[in-house]
Structures are given as structure tokens and as C-alpha cells.
Design a protein around this motif. Structure first.
Motif, PDB file in Angstrom:
ATOM      1  N   GLN A   1      38.283 -61.776  19.339  1.00 50.89           N
ATOM      2  CA  GLN A   1      39.105 -61.273  19.167  1.00 50.89           C
ATOM      3  C   GLN A   1      38.910 -61.998  17.565  1.00 50.89           C
ATOM      4  N   TYR A   2      39.728 -61.205  16.535  1.00 52.20           N
ATOM      5  CA  TYR A   2      40.175 -62.231  15.419  1.00 52.20           C
ATOM      6  C   TYR A   2      42.000 -62.546  15.450  1.00 52.20           C
ATOM      7  N   THR A   3      41.698 -63.606  15.108  1.00 56.15           N
ATOM      8  CA  THR A   3      42.734 -64.137  14.643  1.00 56.15           C
ATOM      9  C   THR A   3      42.843 -64.967  13.678  1.00 56.15           C
ATOM     10  N   GLY A   4      44.179 -64.395  13.182  1.00 55.58           N
ATOM     11  CA  GLY A   4      44.973 -65.455  11.895  1.00 55.58           C
ATOM     12  C   GLY A   4      44.977 -66.945  12.104  1.00 55.58           C
ATOM     13  N   THR A   5      45.367 -67.130  13.586  1.00 52.64           N
ATOM     14  CA  THR A   5      44.993 -68.903  12.757  1.00 52.64           C
ATOM     15  C   THR A   5      43.806 -69.292  13.122  1.00 52.64           C
ATOM     16  N   ALA A   6      42.788 -68.365  13.175  1.00 54.32           N
ATOM     17  CA  ALA A   6      41.542 -69.381  12.910  1.00 54.32           C
ATOM     18  C   ALA A   6      40.871 -69.076  11.574  1.00 54.32           C
ATOM     19  N   GLY A   7      41.446 -67.900  11.238  1.00 50.46           N
ATOM     20  CA  GLY A   7      40.708 -67.328  10.221  1.00 50.46           C
ATOM     21  C   GLY A   7      39.153 -66.258  10.277  1.00 50.46           C
ATOM     22  N   ARG A   8      39.235 -66.066  11.629  1.00 49.95           N
ATOM     23  CA  ARG A   8      38.081 -65.916  12.165  1.00 49.95           C
ATOM     24  C   ARG A   8      37.807 -65.185  13.875  1.00 49.95           C
TER      25      ARG A   8
END
Length: 422
Positions: free
Chosen positions: A101-108
Motif C-alpha cells: 500500500q502507499y505510504t508517505g514514509t517511503a513515498g511509494r
């Protein structure tokens, strides 16, 4: 620890909780049960693993103690609640709530768990006071076998992230935690339900929304996209205001606002970057008359949650856990939040009175105030255990390598079985 000691009915989990919290506050590189147990002088990680998984204690009750502690030590006029989410990058499929799933922690898009959090931000500091693990609908909520393995209670059903945020905010406000307004990013501002709930209870908000959000102008008669409002504004509508301080100094932007809807309580707030011209939009509601500078102040506080995540992950191991179970996740996260609140309260109590001049650091020759990382560093040095005997170092080395050998055998056997089946 004194505040929450009564939440642990037996001496063993109480002692384990103390060791766990001290470990989170220490300089241990990775704050998982293995390394925290070694730091505490234990011969095995079992007591700390039982604390997170099997011991009898209510993590929600400890969370309630945490938010009361934060309000007591950080509370001040103009307190703001900040809702946001953060991702926890993890491997495997068995961790509760994990999926690609998308997560801002990784930006992807990554294999990750996502937690929805609420921060209390005041002039004295900021701390995380609410948390919920997001449970994806199709990959988890409708899979009974997967839920059973991860220990997800039957009472936990699918809820969107804005719904989780609304539940957390309601619980905090119902508990009497004083906050003048609530703020959050687009993921939470776009959903009308949390905003409607706040209006119903008379709590103001400044919620970021997308440029495509439709708003009603001309006393509610005309519906337009938020970004088309900009072209209708005269040059005199823009005012320069400071939206808090960043690492390199005060953050100044151009701001404009207009009434929307049919009442004087709703506003569309627009921020313009003075260099790039980039725009940001916020839906605002206030139960009473409010100034532009107050809305700008709240909009600027939204970044407090990101600062909390950064501090919690880098200082007290918020994301260092190696647990799969629903209960274990909430217990580790709660204890890490408690450790962060403790450090933040110490920093607030040690801080000198803040000067009114936002440019004060530019001409001050004294040291900066004690920060959370510096206090954690001092705490670790003051309470660092004496030199560890060689026999204990070798014991833990052998324990880790035996455990790793067991894991490797399991992986090899599974891989061999998969190849044979193929």
C-alpha cells in the motif's frame, strides 16, 4: 512509570514494562525485544515478548494515562490536535494489517503497515496521544483465517483512515483533553464526516484539501473548484504571515481567505509560496469569529505530527518492533508513545521562556534549549549500565545465532518444499 504502574496487576509484567521503557529511552541501536532484553541484563527476551503478547494489561488504559500525562505537562492555551498517519515498512504477510500500500514514509507503494495517529501540539511541545492500526478491507477484514492468526478481535471491522481519525478525536475530546482546533492533511480534510462531527460538537478545524475540492462562494449560490477562487482574488487579498518556525527559521507565506457557504463560520484558506507560487488549500470552521492569523497558526501546526513521527522513530524505536499480533502492535506503539511524551515533558519543563521575536536565534549566542534527542542522549548516558561481562556478551551472541539458525532452517525447508511442489 509511576503513573502507569497500577495498570500491571502482577509484579512480573510491571518489571518488564519498566525494563521496556528504560530500553526505549536508552541508546540501544535497534529497540526490539532481543536488544532491549540484553540492555536490561536479562538472559533471554521471553519476559519482554510476553509483555507485548500474553501478559494481562490494557494498552488502551495506558494510552489514556499517556494522554492525561501529555495534557498535564504540555497543555496550554491554543492547544491543537493534529491527525496524521505514518507507515511501517515490514517484510512478510503475517503482520496484522500489512499489505502492499502507499505510504508517505517511503513515498511509494511498499509492503507496510499504516497507523493513524493523533498528536497534541502546544506552545510547550508536542506528543502522540492516540493511535489505531489501519486494517485493509479486502486483504484482511474479509479473511477470517488471516484475522485469527494475527489475533484481530471480532469487534474490529473495516474503517477508513478518516473514520479511524474521527473515532480517535472523539475519544480524546470526550476525555476532556482541551484543544481549540483540529488540523490534518488532505487525506483527512477531503472526508466530510470528521469535519461534520467536529462542527456538531463545536470544535474548530483547519483541514487541508485538494485544489479540486468544490466550495460554495457568493453566499453559497455558486459552486466552484478551490483553485479557481485564486483568480478571483484581488492583489490586496494576500497577506504575509508566519506559519511557525522551521529548522532554518520562520516560515513565511502569502495567505488569503474568503467566506464560503451561507454562514460566517466557514472559510477557504489559501497559502501561496512566496518563491514558487505553489498553492495549498484549507477548509476552516470556527464556532466564533476568528482572525486570519489564528487560522494560519493552526495550519502551520499541522507539521507537528511529522515531527512527532520523526522523533518517535529515531529516538524511542516506534518502528523497531518485530511483532505480528494485533495486541502486540498496539502495546509496543503505546509504550513508545509514552517514552516520547516523557522526553517531551522533560524538554518542556527545562525550556526557558520563549522570546516573542521569531528571529531571536539569529542574534543569540547562547546554546539552544534542550531537545528531545539531547535529553534522550543524556538519559542514556546517565542510566547506561556498567560494562557488560564477557560471559554475558557471549551468551547473547550464542542466543542470537541459535535463533537465527532456527529461522534459517525454517526458510530453507519452506523453500525446498515449495520447489518440490512446483
Amino acid at each position: 512509570m509511576v503513573r502507569i504502574a497500577g495498570r500491571f496487576g502482577r509484579v512480573e509484567p510491571r518489571a518488564a514494562a519498566r525494563s521496556y521503557l528504560l530500553g526505549l529511552l536508552s541508546s540501544v541501536e535497534r529497540k526490539n525485544c532481543w536488544q532491549l532484553a540484553e540492555q536490561a541484563g536479562h538472559t533471554r527476551p521471553g519476559p519482554l515478548q510476553r509483555l507485548l503478547r500474553y501478559a494481562r494489561w490494557d494498552a488502551d488504559a495506558v494510552r489514556d494515562d499517556l494522554r492525561a500525562y501529555a495534557a498535564e505537562h504540555l497543555g496550554a492555551d491554543g492547544s491543537v490536535l493534529v491527525v496524521d498517519e505514518t507507515g511501517f515498512l515490514k517484510k512478510g504477510r503475517s503482520l496484522a494489517g500489512v499489505q502492499r500500500q502507499y505510504t508517505g514514509t517511503a513515498g511509494r507503494i511498499e509492503n507496510a503497515q499504516v497507523g493513524v495517529f493523533l498528536a497534541l501540539a502546544t506552545s510547550r511541545g508536542r506528543a502522540l496521544i492516540g493511535r489505531r492500526l489501519y486494517l485493509p478491507e479486502h486483504s484482511w477484514c474479509t479473511d477470517p483465517g488471516r484475522r485469527l492468526v494475527a489475533g484481530i478481535p471480532e469487534t474490529v471491522q473495516f474503517a477508513t483512515k478518516p473514520q479511524l481519525a474521527g473515532e480517535i478525536i472523539t475519544a480524546v475530546l470526550d476525555a476532556g483533553i482541551g484543544a481549540s482546533r483540529v488540523t490534518g492533511d488532505e487525506a483527512y480534510g477531503q472526508d466530510p464526516r470528521p469535519r461534520a462531527g467536529l462542527e456538531a460538537r463545536g470544535t474548530g478545524y483547519v483541514m487541508a484539501v485538494a485544489c479540486s475540492m468544490r466550495v460554495r462562494i457568493n453566499h453559497g449560490r455558486t459552486a466552484v473548484r478551490a483553485d479557481t477562487v485564486v483568480g478571483r482574488l484581488p492583489a490586496t487579498a494576500w497577506q504575509r504571515h508566519r506559519a511557525g518556525n522551521g529548522a532554518k527559521g520562520p516560515r513565511y507565506y502569502d495567505w488569503a481567505w474568503i467566506h464560503i457557504g451561507t454562514s460566517s463560520h466557514h472559510h477557504l484558506l489559501i497559502r501561496r509560496n512566496r518563491t514558487t507560487g505553489e498553492l495549498a488549500f484549507y477548509l476552516c470552521w470556527s464556532p466564533t469569529e476568528v482572525s486570519l492569523s489564528e487560522l494560519v497558526r493552526v495550519a502551520g501546526i499541522r507539521w507537528s505530527a511529522e515531527e512527532c513521527f520523526q522523533a518517535a522513530k529515531s529516538q524511542v524505536g516506534l518502528d523497531h518492533y518485530q511483532v505480528r499480533h494485533w495486541t502486540s502492535w498496539h502495546r509496543h506503539i503505546t509504550l513508545a508513545m509514552h517514552a516520547l511524551a516523557f522526553l517531551t515533558a522533560l524538554a518542556a519543563d527545562a525550556a526557558p521562556q520563549r522570546p516573542a521575536d521569531p528571529h531571536h536565534p539569529a542574534h543569540s549566542s547562547g546554546p539552544i534549549a534542550l531537545t528531545v534527542p539531547e535529553i534522550r542522549r543524556l538519559f542514556g548516558a546517565l542510566f547506561h549500565p556498567p560494562a557488560v561481562p564477557a560471559v554475558r556478551l557471549l551468551h547473547w551472541s550464542n542466543w542470537r545465532r541459535r535463533h537465527q539458525a532456527t529461522a534459517r532452517r525454517s526458510h530453507y525447508r519452506r523453500r525446498t518444499a515449495d520447489e518440490s511442489a512446483g
